[in-house]
Scaffold this motif. Structure first.
Motif, PDB file in Angstrom:
ATOM      1  N   PHE A 106      63.904 -12.305  48.935  1.00 50.93           N
ATOM      2  CA  PHE A 106      64.735 -12.165  50.135  1.00 50.93           C
ATOM      3  C   PHE A 106      64.470 -13.293  51.130  1.00 50.93           C
ATOM      4  O   PHE A 106      65.402 -13.869  51.703  1.00 50.93           O
ATOM      5  CB  PHE A 106      64.472 -10.808  50.811  1.00 50.93           C
ATOM      6  CG  PHE A 106      65.182 -10.647  52.124  1.00 50.93           C
ATOM      7  CD1 PHE A 106      66.539 -10.381  52.175  1.00 50.93           C
ATOM      8  CD2 PHE A 106      64.486 -10.795  53.323  1.00 50.93           C
ATOM      9  CE1 PHE A 106      67.198 -10.261  53.388  1.00 50.93           C
ATOM     10  CE2 PHE A 106      65.135 -10.666  54.540  1.00 50.93           C
ATOM     11  CZ  PHE A 106      66.503 -10.394  54.575  1.00 50.93           C
ATOM     12  N   ALA A 107      63.197 -13.639  51.338  1.00 52.91           N
ATOM     13  CA  ALA A 107      62.861 -14.693  52.307  1.00 52.91           C
ATOM     14  C   ALA A 107      63.455 -16.034  51.879  1.00 52.91           C
ATOM     15  O   ALA A 107      63.941 -16.804  52.718  1.00 52.91           O
ATOM     16  CB  ALA A 107      61.348 -14.806  52.462  1.00 52.91           C
ATOM     17  N   ARG A 120      78.138 -12.413  54.162  1.00 54.69           N
ATOM     18  CA  ARG A 120      78.975 -12.079  53.008  1.00 54.69           C
ATOM     19  C   ARG A 120      78.123 -11.645  51.821  1.00 54.69           C
ATOM     20  O   ARG A 120      78.447 -10.675  51.124  1.00 54.69           O
ATOM     21  CB  ARG A 120      79.832 -13.280  52.636  1.00 54.69           C
ATOM     22  CG  ARG A 120      80.842 -13.672  53.723  1.00 54.69           C
ATOM     23  CD  ARG A 120      81.575 -14.950  53.388  1.00 54.69           C
ATOM     24  NE  ARG A 120      82.376 -14.818  52.183  1.00 54.69           N
ATOM     25  CZ  ARG A 120      83.023 -15.816  51.591  1.00 54.69           C
ATOM     26  NH1 ARG A 120      82.929 -17.050  52.105  1.00 54.69           N
ATOM     27  NH2 ARG A 120      83.753 -15.600  50.507  1.00 54.69           N
ATOM     28  N   ALA A 121      77.014 -12.359  51.569  1.00 54.72           N
ATOM     29  CA  ALA A 121      76.179 -12.040  50.406  1.00 54.72           C
ATOM     30  C   ALA A 121      75.493 -10.693  50.560  1.00 54.72           C
ATOM     31  O   ALA A 121      75.294  -9.969  49.576  1.00 54.72           O
ATOM     32  CB  ALA A 121      75.141 -13.141  50.201  1.00 54.72           C
ATOM     33  N   LEU A 122      75.113 -10.346  51.796  1.00 53.83           N
ATOM     34  CA  LEU A 122      74.360  -9.107  52.040  1.00 53.83           C
ATOM     35  C   LEU A 122      75.205  -8.085  52.809  1.00 53.83           C
ATOM     36  O   LEU A 122      74.673  -7.286  53.577  1.00 53.83           O
ATOM     37  CB  LEU A 122      73.088  -9.430  52.833  1.00 53.83           C
ATOM     38  CG  LEU A 122      72.108 -10.413  52.179  1.00 53.83           C
ATOM     39  CD1 LEU A 122      70.966 -10.743  53.129  1.00 53.83           C
ATOM     40  CD2 LEU A 122      71.560  -9.843  50.877  1.00 53.83           C
ATOM     41  N   LYS A 123      76.497  -8.132  52.577  1.00 52.00           N
ATOM     42  CA  LYS A 123      77.408  -7.262  53.325  1.00 52.00           C
ATOM     43  C   LYS A 123      77.018  -5.798  53.205  1.00 52.00           C
ATOM     44  O   LYS A 123      76.942  -5.071  54.212  1.00 52.00           O
ATOM     45  CB  LYS A 123      78.833  -7.480  52.822  1.00 52.00           C
ATOM     46  CG  LYS A 123      79.886  -6.657  53.550  1.00 52.00           C
ATOM     47  CD  LYS A 123      81.281  -6.986  53.015  1.00 52.00           C
ATOM     48  CE  LYS A 123      82.361  -6.172  53.730  1.00 52.00           C
ATOM     49  NZ  LYS A 123      83.720  -6.477  53.194  1.00 52.00           N
ATOM     50  N   ALA A 124      76.748  -5.358  51.967  1.00 51.41           N
ATOM     51  CA  ALA A 124      76.420  -3.941  51.756  1.00 51.41           C
ATOM     52  C   ALA A 124      75.084  -3.598  52.406  1.00 51.41           C
ATOM     53  O   ALA A 124      74.941  -2.533  53.037  1.00 51.41           O
ATOM     54  CB  ALA A 124      76.367  -3.639  50.255  1.00 51.41           C
ATOM     55  N   THR A 138      68.714 -13.297  63.346  1.00 49.59           N
ATOM     56  CA  THR A 138      67.469 -12.641  63.735  1.00 49.59           C
ATOM     57  C   THR A 138      67.554 -11.135  63.498  1.00 49.59           C
ATOM     58  O   THR A 138      66.616 -10.519  62.965  1.00 49.59           O
ATOM     59  CB  THR A 138      67.162 -12.921  65.217  1.00 49.59           C
ATOM     60  OG1 THR A 138      67.041 -14.336  65.413  1.00 49.59           O
ATOM     61  CG2 THR A 138      65.872 -12.238  65.637  1.00 49.59           C
ATOM     62  N   ALA A 139      68.671 -10.536  63.876  1.00 49.74           N
ATOM     63  CA  ALA A 139      68.831  -9.089  63.712  1.00 49.74           C
ATOM     64  C   ALA A 139      68.826  -8.715  62.229  1.00 49.74           C
ATOM     65  O   ALA A 139      68.215  -7.715  61.824  1.00 49.74           O
ATOM     66  CB  ALA A 139      70.119  -8.628  64.373  1.00 49.74           C
ATOM     67  N   ILE A 140      69.490  -9.518  61.409  1.00 49.94           N
ATOM     68  CA  ILE A 140      69.504  -9.251  59.968  1.00 49.94           C
ATOM     69  C   ILE A 140      68.104  -9.357  59.400  1.00 49.94           C
ATOM     70  O   ILE A 140      67.665  -8.518  58.598  1.00 49.94           O
ATOM     71  CB  ILE A 140      70.461 -10.226  59.256  1.00 49.94           C
ATOM     72  CG1 ILE A 140      71.901 -10.016  59.741  1.00 49.94           C
ATOM     73  CG2 ILE A 140      70.381 -10.059  57.743  1.00 49.94           C
ATOM     74  CD1 ILE A 140      72.881 -11.058  59.231  1.00 49.94           C
ATOM     75  N   GLU A 156      73.234 -12.964  41.143  1.00 47.11           N
ATOM     76  CA  GLU A 156      73.046 -11.513  41.186  1.00 47.11           C
ATOM     77  C   GLU A 156      73.065 -11.013  42.637  1.00 47.11           C
ATOM     78  O   GLU A 156      73.564  -9.919  42.912  1.00 47.11           O
ATOM     79  CB  GLU A 156      71.730 -11.132  40.520  1.00 47.11           C
ATOM     80  CG  GLU A 156      71.720 -11.372  39.013  1.00 47.11           C
ATOM     81  CD  GLU A 156      70.364 -11.109  38.393  1.00 47.11           C
ATOM     82  OE1 GLU A 156      70.297 -10.331  37.419  1.00 47.11           O
ATOM     83  OE2 GLU A 156      69.362 -11.682  38.886  1.00 47.11           O
ATOM     84  N   TRP A 157      72.502 -11.802  43.534  1.00 40.62           N
ATOM     85  CA  TRP A 157      72.579 -11.442  44.950  1.00 40.62           C
ATOM     86  C   TRP A 157      74.040 -11.437  45.414  1.00 40.62           C
ATOM     87  O   TRP A 157      74.454 -10.583  46.203  1.00 40.62           O
ATOM     88  CB  TRP A 157      71.818 -12.472  45.804  1.00 40.62           C
ATOM     89  CG  TRP A 157      70.323 -12.327  45.874  1.00 40.62           C
ATOM     90  CD1 TRP A 157      69.399 -13.116  45.267  1.00 40.62           C
ATOM     91  CD2 TRP A 157      69.580 -11.346  46.606  1.00 40.62           C
ATOM     92  NE1 TRP A 157      68.129 -12.705  45.578  1.00 40.62           N
ATOM     93  CE2 TRP A 157      68.206 -11.602  46.411  1.00 40.62           C
ATOM     94  CE3 TRP A 157      69.934 -10.269  47.422  1.00 40.62           C
ATOM     95  CZ2 TRP A 157      67.203 -10.836  46.988  1.00 40.62           C
ATOM     96  CZ3 TRP A 157      68.931  -9.504  48.004  1.00 40.62           C
ATOM     97  CH2 TRP A 157      67.580  -9.792  47.780  1.00 40.62           C
TER      98      TRP A 157
END
Length: 576
Positions: A106-107, A120-124, A138-140, A156-157
């Protein structure tokens, strides 16, 4: 004789768009010729494989090696001399030197993607965390970094990656450990990197030309390279905050009789001991301090820290026994200074008579009340206040006496002894702080210092100043040691004073090269028999003398050299 005597022989012209590739090839050739016995068959095969790559692929690999990290977006690997990035990448991917679709934590994903792409990649995941679609980076990060995500490829991400990034992808360089090993064998350390070639070609850094022979190399055995790399990795992990238990368990042994590797291991053991002490693991700290302080290259700081920790733990009798043995031994000034403070405290605790010691001589004191110094600093403010045409004052700190030493002893410092120099980019000999450094050059240093006895030292210093001006040296700071300062120093400082100071430097170069007074004021109009200069240590409000400064001041008093401490207070009102 096969030799390289200066950086000019090693660097490519920056007019060549592939200058960095030529420099990289030079290192590969040098290592392949002079260190082949330290490479495995697989590693020697990598040298041949690199040579077989097309030039654009070689160049792209070197560009990646010279950048930070191992992960790259292909859109940021665009170079005009290389051309099509994907075409240059293909042979590297086929050979396994570059991984085309690596797994990303993730980092790593967070670092490589832009904010809009992350949304877009981590929308869900963003929605599941209760964040708005337009949440800040920062919030994400704060919301998702606490979760445990399994590492996976970018596709895959984010299955729509190639379309969303217009064909751009993320790749991983897989041969960086091999490149670091080659760099280590060439430079003898991991502080220097490929930028040394560029700095030399630009003329921003010049190095002394020292005869290098095929036998001149940093490592004689592969196990030495392995030990160095292992110590380097452990230190990086310590700085990243990994648990101490794992790091201590992996602390490697070093080859016997290799003093400089033993010193590196001892330093790491000392740092681990400090970390253990800070975390309340006193027993582990004591064990590490013992490891660090004993044997070849033992760390003085570790021996002192061990005694202080024993005192803090109430182990007064054990601390006293160890300190008394050290006091009776021929320890250096730094250790003896610490023992002189520690032993009286322990003796009081144990109701014993303290060891005899000579009382400290009073240091001359100068008190000044000055306008606030502002940006120039307190040292320069004092220099400006004291400066007069008939008695010029200069802010020199550790640059003057050490600079004069470096100029006079240049032939000894840069003597081409085995193991002292092994590539064209040395600032100084690699054995500078090893226990046998002076012993190996005793006759050379004696010849240099003899010039102080026959009065030819000024001529020798001026000659080196003119011939070597701008060449890197561990002692000469060219921007401070200008012609005017040098002329005044040679006219005012007696040769007997210089010899005494230089001999003290040689007694412990690492400890004694620092702690010298901030200012020198020349007194050319002094009457016969009076001091022709004075050294001044400056202390602003709340500042205290450091231990190495105290040792130098005590030495100056013993030698009859005029030295004082100037204590500054600020006038009420505006800055000067």
């Amino acid at each position: 004789m096969n030799s390289i005597s200066g950086s000019a022989a090693a660097t490519a012209s920056l007019d060549d768009p592939f200058y960095y590739l030529a420099n990289f090839r030079f290192v590969l050739g040098w290592v392949g010729t002079h260190h082949a016995d330290l490479l495995t068959r697989e590693e020697r095969g990598l040298l041949a494989t690199f040579d077989a790559f097309p030039q654009p692929s070689q160049a792209l690999l070197v560009r990646m090696v010279m950048r930070k990290g191992e992960l790259f977006r292909t859109g940021r690997l665009v170079y005009p001399e290389i051309g099509d990035t994907e075409r240059a990448l293909a042979p590297l991917v086929d050979a396994g030197w570059v991984e085309a679709d690596p797994e990303l934590g993730f980092a790593e994903l967070f670092r490589l993607l832009r904010l809009a792409e992350l949304r877009r990649a981590l929308k869900a995941e963003i929605a599941a965390a209760g964040l708005a679609p337009g949440a800040s980076k920062t919030a994400i990060s704060e919301a998702l970094s606490v979760q445990e995500f399994q590492a996976k490829s970018l596709s895959e991400w984010w299955p729509e990656t190639r379309e969303a990034l217009n064909g751009e992808r993320i790749v991983r360089l897989t041969v960086m450990p091999w490149c670091d090993r080659l760099r280590l064998m060439f430079f003898g350390n991991l502080r220097q990197d490929w930028a040394e070639f560029v700095l030399a070609e630009l003329g921003l850094q010049r190095f002394e030309r020292v005869e290098l022979t095929p036998g001149s190399r940093a490592f004689q055995h592969r196990e030495e390279v392995d030990a160095y790399l292992a110590l380097h990795v452990l230190r990086e992990r310590l700085e990243q905050g990994e648990p101490l238990a794992a790091l201590v368990a992996e602390l490697p042994s070093v080859p016997e009789k290799n003093v400089w590797l033993a010193q590196r291991r001892g330093k790491l053991a000392f740092l681990l001991g400090q970390a253990a002490e800070r975390s309340g693991q006193e027993a582990l700290a004591l064990r590490l301090y013992v490891e660090s302080g004993e044997g070849a290259g033992g760390q003085v700081e570790a021996r002192i820290r061990r005694l202080r920790l024993l005192e803090r733990l109430g182990e007064y009798r054990q601390a006293h026994a160890l300190a008394s043995r050290a006091w009776a031994a021929a320890v250096g000034e730094q250790e003896r200074q610490a023992l002189a403070r520690l032993l009286p405290r322990l003796c009081r605790r144990l109701e014993l008579a303290p060891p005899s010691r000579e009382p400290d001589a009073a240091v001359r004191r100068l008190d000044l009340c000055l306008p606030m110094a502002g940006a120039i600093g307190v040292e320069r403010a004092v220099a400006e206040h004291l400066n007069r045409p008939e008695a010029p004052a200069h802010y020199v700190e550790n640059a003057l006496l050490t600079g004069l030493f470096g100029l006079l002893c240049w032939p000894a410092l840069f003597a081409p002894l085995p193991g002292a120099f092994f590539h064209p980019f040395h600032v100084g000999p690699v054995d500078l702080y090893r226990d046998d450094f002076v012993a190996r050059r005793r006759e050379r240093f004696a010849a240099c210092l003899a010039r102080l006895d026959d009065g030819s030292h000024g001529e020798a210093i001026w000659r080196v100043w003119h011939e070597k001006r701008g060449v890197a040296s561990p002692f000469v700071y060219w921007d401070v040691l200008d012609e005017g300062l040098l002329e005044q120093a040679l006219a005012s400082i007696p040769a007997t004073h210089l010899r005494a100071c230089f001999e003290r430097l040689l007694a412990d170069l690492k400890a004694n090269r620092a702690g010298l007074p901030d200012l020198i004021q020349f007194l050319p109009g002094a009457a016969s028999g009076e001091p022709r200069y004075r050294l001044i240590e400056v202390k602003g409000p709340g500042d205290r003398l450091q231990d190495n400064q105290r040792r130098w001041l005590a030495f100056f008093q013993a030698q009859g050299i005029e030295a004082m401490v100037c204590h500054v207070t600020w006038q009420q009102g505006g800055a000067s």
